[in-house]
Write an enzyme that holds these catalytic residues in place. Structure first.
Site, PDB file in Angstrom:
ATOM      1  N   THR A  13       0.833  -1.197   0.000  1.00  0.00           N
ATOM      2  CA  THR A  13       0.000   0.000   0.000  1.00  0.00           C
ATOM      3  C   THR A  13       0.867   1.246   0.000  1.00  0.00           C
ATOM      4  O   THR A  13       2.013   1.238   0.424  1.00  0.00           O
ATOM      5  CB  THR A  13      -0.956   0.022   1.203  1.00  0.00           C
ATOM      6  N   GLY A  14       0.300   2.331  -0.505  1.00  0.00           N
ATOM      7  CA  GLY A  14       1.052   3.578  -0.580  1.00  0.00           C
ATOM      8  C   GLY A  14       2.317   3.423  -1.399  1.00  0.00           C
ATOM      9  O   GLY A  14       3.373   3.936  -1.039  1.00  0.00           O
ATOM     10  N   SER A  17       4.932   5.933  -5.005  1.00  0.00           N
ATOM     11  CA  SER A  17       6.191   6.666  -4.990  1.00  0.00           C
ATOM     12  C   SER A  17       6.897   6.387  -3.673  1.00  0.00           C
ATOM     13  O   SER A  17       6.391   5.676  -2.815  1.00  0.00           O
ATOM     14  CB  SER A  17       5.953   8.176  -5.158  1.00  0.00           C
ATOM     15  N   GLY A  18       8.086   6.974  -3.512  1.00  0.00           N
ATOM     16  CA  GLY A  18       8.801   6.905  -2.251  1.00  0.00           C
ATOM     17  C   GLY A  18       9.147   5.509  -1.798  1.00  0.00           C
ATOM     18  O   GLY A  18       9.502   4.637  -2.596  1.00  0.00           O
ATOM     19  N   GLY A  20       7.284   3.077  -0.618  1.00  0.00           N
ATOM     20  CA  GLY A  20       6.421   2.013  -1.125  1.00  0.00           C
ATOM     21  C   GLY A  20       6.831   1.547  -2.500  1.00  0.00           C
ATOM     22  O   GLY A  20       6.826   0.348  -2.798  1.00  0.00           O
ATOM     23  N   SER A 135       7.021   4.094  12.478  1.00  0.00           N
ATOM     24  CA  SER A 135       8.074   5.084  12.716  1.00  0.00           C
ATOM     25  C   SER A 135       8.608   4.953  14.123  1.00  0.00           C
ATOM     26  O   SER A 135       7.885   4.530  15.047  1.00  0.00           O
ATOM     27  CB  SER A 135       7.512   6.490  12.504  1.00  0.00           C
ATOM     28  N   TYR A 148       0.745  11.972  14.984  1.00  0.00           N
ATOM     29  CA  TYR A 148       1.488  11.028  14.148  1.00  0.00           C
ATOM     30  C   TYR A 148       2.202  10.002  15.019  1.00  0.00           C
ATOM     31  O   TYR A 148       2.156   8.790  14.747  1.00  0.00           O
ATOM     32  CB  TYR A 148       2.495  11.801  13.295  1.00  0.00           C
TER      33      TYR A 148
END
Length: 257
Positions: A13-14, A17-18, A20, A135, A148
């Site tokens: 998922t996600g 780009s980046g 993922g 994170s 977050y």
């Protein structure tokens, strides 16, 4: 090492780009049939084309959207819950209850929705891997973006709880507590900061001369997406079968402040 991933199927998922997208590329290189999820159709399809995978578009913040993504993905062996958001400019005084709820919905409930849709088939088959990308703020929060950090604490916790529910099934559940990741937005921000502070004009100069970067970790640099993607590939593989319920902190020896 042969990770024995050839022939497996994964949903990341996600992944438009980046990090993922890097995870999708590394898994594909190991022989995995990758389903690339995103919300931007053009970017998602471009990433899927690069890795030879299937693009699925959908909003995981709703039950209907998550069900549509799971239906498009079909039965998978590996679920990498990477989709999420962060808000580095926010603080306690900036956030109302709705902002907290929105962050929790995307960073936690999106994972829960897909777990509920896709893990039963893994359990029935007797093999599967569920990986949460979280994170280090979930373990070591600062004053900034508290919503977050709290969502990441929940994300890491749900991986452990799920592993207990999946005991003796052949399905494992693990999490990665990631430090800073050098995705394009991070690089752009640091380049601007570097020029303002005289650290250099190129990324190599900025990374070498920026004291906050070098002093922030024992390794002395920011983590590249490939650093994390390789760890995901290991957790996704049969080779990691004796590891479950773990949160692997991958942060270069980050100093908690």
């Amino acid at each position: 090492m042969d990770l024995q991933l050839a022939g497996k199927r994964a949903l990341v998922t996600g992944a438009s780009s980046g990090l993922g997208a890097e995870i999708a590329a590394v898994l594909a290189a190991e022989g995995v049939a990758v389903v690339v999820h995103g919300r931007d159709q053009t970017r998602t399809e471009q990433t899927a084309q690069k890795v030879g995978g299937l693009a699925v578009i959908g909003d995981l913040t709703t039950d209907v959207g998550a069900e549509a993504v799971a239906t498009q993905a079909g039965e998978v062996d590996i679920l990498v819950n990477n989709a999420g958001a962060y808000d580095p400019e926010s603080g306690w005084s900036d956030l109302n209850a709705d902002a907290w709820a929105d962050m929790y919905n995307l960073n936690v409930l999106s994972s829960v929705r897909l777990i509920r849709h896709l893990v039963p088939a893994m359990r029935a088959k007797g093999w599967g891997r569920v990986i949460q990308i979280g994170s280090v703020t979930g373990e070591a929060p600062s004053a900034g973006q508290p919503h977050y950090a709290a969502s990441n604490a929940a994300r890491l916790n749900l991986a452990r709880s799920l592993s207990r529910d999946l005991k003796h099934t052949g399905v494992t559940s693990n999490a990665i507590a990631a430090g800073t990741i050098l995705v394009p937005t991070t690089r752009k921000y640091l380049m601007e900061l570097g020029r303002e502070n005289g650290w250099g004009e190129t990324w190599e100069e900025v990374e070498r001369n920026a004291a906050p970067i070098r002093a922030g970790t024992d390794v002395g640099r920011i983590g590249n997406p490939r650093d994390y993607a390789d760890l995901v590939a290991y957790l996704a593989s049969p080779v990691s079968g004796y590891l479950t319920g773990a949160t692997l902190r991958m942060d270069g020896g980050r100093y908690d402040r």
